[in-house]
Write a protein that holds these residues in place. Structure first.
Motif, short mmCIF file in Angstrom:
data_model
loop_
_atom_site.label_atom_id
_atom_site.label_comp_id
_atom_site.label_asym_id
_atom_site.label_seq_id
_atom_site.Cartn_x
_atom_site.Cartn_y
_atom_site.Cartn_z
N THR A 182 0.78 -1.20 -0.02
CA THR A 182 0.04 -0.02 0.07
C THR A 182 0.71 1.25 0.11
O THR A 182 2.13 1.13 0.07
CB THR A 182 -0.92 -0.14 1.31
N GLY A 183 0.19 2.62 -0.12
CA GLY A 183 0.88 3.56 0.08
C GLY A 183 1.56 3.84 1.46
O GLY A 183 0.56 4.40 2.34
N ARG A 184 2.83 3.44 1.83
CA ARG A 184 3.15 3.81 3.03
C ARG A 184 4.97 3.82 3.05
O ARG A 184 5.38 3.37 2.06
CB ARG A 184 2.64 2.76 4.12
N ILE A 185 5.38 4.54 4.10
CA ILE A 185 6.83 4.40 4.23
C ILE A 185 7.15 3.83 5.79
O ILE A 185 6.25 4.20 6.48
CB ILE A 185 7.33 5.89 3.90
N PHE A 186 8.03 3.76 5.87
CA PHE A 186 8.69 3.09 7.21
C PHE A 186 9.93 3.95 7.62
O PHE A 186 11.04 4.21 6.80
CB PHE A 186 9.00 1.75 7.11
N LEU B 296 0.05 6.83 3.55
CA LEU B 296 -0.32 7.72 3.07
C LEU B 296 -1.88 7.96 2.61
O LEU B 296 -2.38 7.06 1.80
CB LEU B 296 0.43 7.87 1.88
N GLU B 297 -2.62 8.79 3.45
CA GLU B 297 -4.10 8.71 3.03
C GLU B 297 -4.34 9.16 1.65
O GLU B 297 -3.95 9.86 1.11
CB GLU B 297 -4.83 9.74 4.06
N GLY B 298 -5.37 8.09 1.05
CA GLY B 298 -5.94 8.39 -0.15
C GLY B 298 -4.74 8.02 -1.19
O GLY B 298 -5.34 8.40 -2.34
N ILE B 299 -3.73 7.48 -1.10
CA ILE B 299 -3.02 7.35 -2.20
C ILE B 299 -2.98 5.82 -2.33
O ILE B 299 -2.82 4.81 -1.75
CB ILE B 299 -1.27 7.38 -1.53
N ASP B 300 -3.31 5.35 -3.82
CA ASP B 300 -3.44 4.05 -4.04
C ASP B 300 -2.01 3.76 -4.88
O ASP B 300 -2.24 3.79 -6.23
CB ASP B 300 -4.58 3.96 -5.21
N ALA B 301 -1.05 3.38 -4.14
CA ALA B 301 0.29 3.19 -5.00
C ALA B 301 0.21 1.83 -5.63
O ALA B 301 -0.33 0.80 -5.31
CB ALA B 301 1.26 2.99 -3.61
N ASN C 32 12.00 25.92 1.19
CA ASN C 32 11.70 27.08 2.31
C ASN C 32 12.19 26.63 3.67
O ASN C 32 11.22 26.97 4.75
CB ASN C 32 10.19 27.15 2.32
N GLY C 33 13.25 26.05 3.80
CA GLY C 33 13.60 25.92 5.22
C GLY C 33 13.17 24.34 5.71
O GLY C 33 13.43 24.17 7.00
N LYS C 34 12.33 23.50 5.11
CA LYS C 34 11.65 22.42 5.53
C LYS C 34 12.34 21.23 4.95
O LYS C 34 12.45 21.50 3.70
CB LYS C 34 10.18 22.67 5.53
N ASN C 35 11.95 20.15 5.39
CA ASN C 35 12.50 18.89 4.81
C ASN C 35 11.26 18.12 4.39
O ASN C 35 10.06 17.89 4.95
CB ASN C 35 13.05 18.07 6.03
N TYR C 36 11.46 17.56 2.85
CA TYR C 36 10.29 17.06 2.36
C TYR C 36 10.84 15.82 1.74
O TYR C 36 11.91 15.56 1.79
CB TYR C 36 9.77 17.73 1.12
N ILE C 37 9.87 14.78 1.64
CA ILE C 37 10.07 13.23 1.06
C ILE C 37 9.19 13.33 -0.21
O ILE C 37 8.11 13.90 -0.50
CB ILE C 37 9.44 12.22 2.18
N LEU C 38 9.94 12.70 -1.19
CA LEU C 38 9.36 12.45 -2.71
C LEU C 38 9.42 10.97 -2.78
O LEU C 38 10.64 10.59 -2.83
CB LEU C 38 10.19 13.20 -3.84
N LEU C 39 8.17 10.54 -2.86
CA LEU C 39 7.97 9.18 -2.97
C LEU C 39 7.60 8.71 -4.48
O LEU C 39 6.66 9.59 -5.10
CB LEU C 39 6.96 8.56 -2.24
N ALA C 40 8.53 7.94 -5.09
CA ALA C 40 8.44 7.64 -6.50
C ALA C 40 7.89 6.48 -7.13
O ALA C 40 8.07 5.26 -6.79
CB ALA C 40 9.59 7.70 -7.37
N ASP C 41 6.26 6.53 -7.58
CA ASP C 41 5.54 5.36 -7.95
C ASP C 41 5.86 5.14 -9.50
O ASP C 41 4.84 5.72 -10.23
CB ASP C 41 3.94 5.76 -7.62
N ILE C 42 6.60 4.89 -9.75
CA ILE C 42 7.35 4.84 -11.21
C ILE C 42 7.59 3.42 -11.71
O ILE C 42 8.04 3.34 -12.95
CB ILE C 42 8.75 5.88 -11.39
#
Length: 293
Positions: free
Chosen positions: A66-70, A84-89, A101-111
């Protein structure tokens, strides 16, 4: 399927022997940090060092999950699972870190696209989540997730490797099953659109790329396939394309069972790898320390 896998491995071994004739090798010290034995971590295909929790790593499974990270710790033990709510990976294959903008983000690739039939591939972008005291599971709200749709400029392809240049935030993707793995890119963080057409930038002299990463300061790039790890030193802060067109150096790498994940660590001249658990084999979090070329 077995014959196909055998053919792939024979081809990779052949190309490995050819590339070994010319590529300079970087020596490393390899350490097994810990075994990924949590039942949920069966098919890890991507890893990235956490910026919020130094010494921990974000990982994910590939197709079938499913759409999730650990979040795992420095010895590969589970810290927390985020849904990840609402994500159908469909087939998540890599993960990257972005500073915005000074914040840390995650980019998850469904590729992932083994049969090269998907009309579009997707990226999921969200702020790096925080653990709640005592919680081992949590949810990232759908409203906090930006979905980015990508199309290739010609036809569908399978891919398992992405990274984002921290110097200009351009997004890069590397195809897997092309005869020569191909680098594509897009400016997904400038115009904030929902859909982009990837630009074909260059081809590599190898194939079956399963992971890639760029260092925190953008001065080094690593790319791996099932049998090798390739390294580029970005000495002059030049363009990614020019850097990757220059000769690579081959890292002394020990093949893992279905090893599909690699990431630079926070520590200088260090990267980590982790693998799936095919046929019940163990998967370990490995640390590689190298001397800067």
């Amino acid at each position: 399927m077995r014959n196909c896998f055998t053919s792939i491995m024979l081809f990779l071994l052949f190309t490995s022997s050819v590339l070994n004739l010319s590529a300079q090798e970087i020596g490393v010290v390899r350490t097994a940090l810990g075994k990924a034995d949590h039942p949920a971590l069966g098919e890890i295909s991507g890893i990235v060092a956490s910026r919020t929790y130094p010494g921990k790593y974000w990982v994910h499974n590939d197709s079938g999950d499913t759409g999730r990270i650990f979040l795992i710790d420095s010895v590969a033990k589970m810290s927390c699972e985020f849904h990840l709510e609402g994500i159908d990976a469909r087939d998540v294959e890599d993960i990257a870190w972005v500073k915005e903008n000074g914040k840390n983000y995650i980019l998850l690739a469904d590729i992932g696209d083994n049969l090269a039939k998907r009309e579009e591939i997707k990226l999921y972008y969200f702020e790096e989540p925080l653990m709640k005291a005592g919680a081992t599971k949590d949810t990232i709200a759908s409203k906090a997730i930006r979905t980015i749709v990508l199309n290739y400029p010609d036809k569908a392809r399978d891919a398992e490797a992405i990274f984002v240049d921290p110097l200009d935030q351009r997004f890069y993707l590397i195809s897997k099953r092309d005869f020569y793995s191909t680098l594509y890119s897009a400016d997904i963080f400038k115009s904030k659109k929902d859909r982009y057409i990837l630009r074909k930038d260059m081809e590599f002299p190898f194939t079956f790329v399963t992971a890639a990463d760029i260092s925190e300061h953008g001065d080094a790039i690593i790319v791996k396939n099932l049998t090798q790890v390739f390294y580029w030193d970005r000495k002059t802060k030049g363009s990614i394309i020019n850097s990757l067109r220059s000769p690579f150096q081959k890292v002394s790498y020990t093949v893992e069972p279905q090893g599909e994940a690699i990431a630079f660590d926070h520590n200088p001249f260090t990267f980590v790898t982790i693998s799936e658990r095919p046929f019940g084999l163990n998967a370990y979090l490995y640390q590689y320390k190298y001397t800067k070329p």
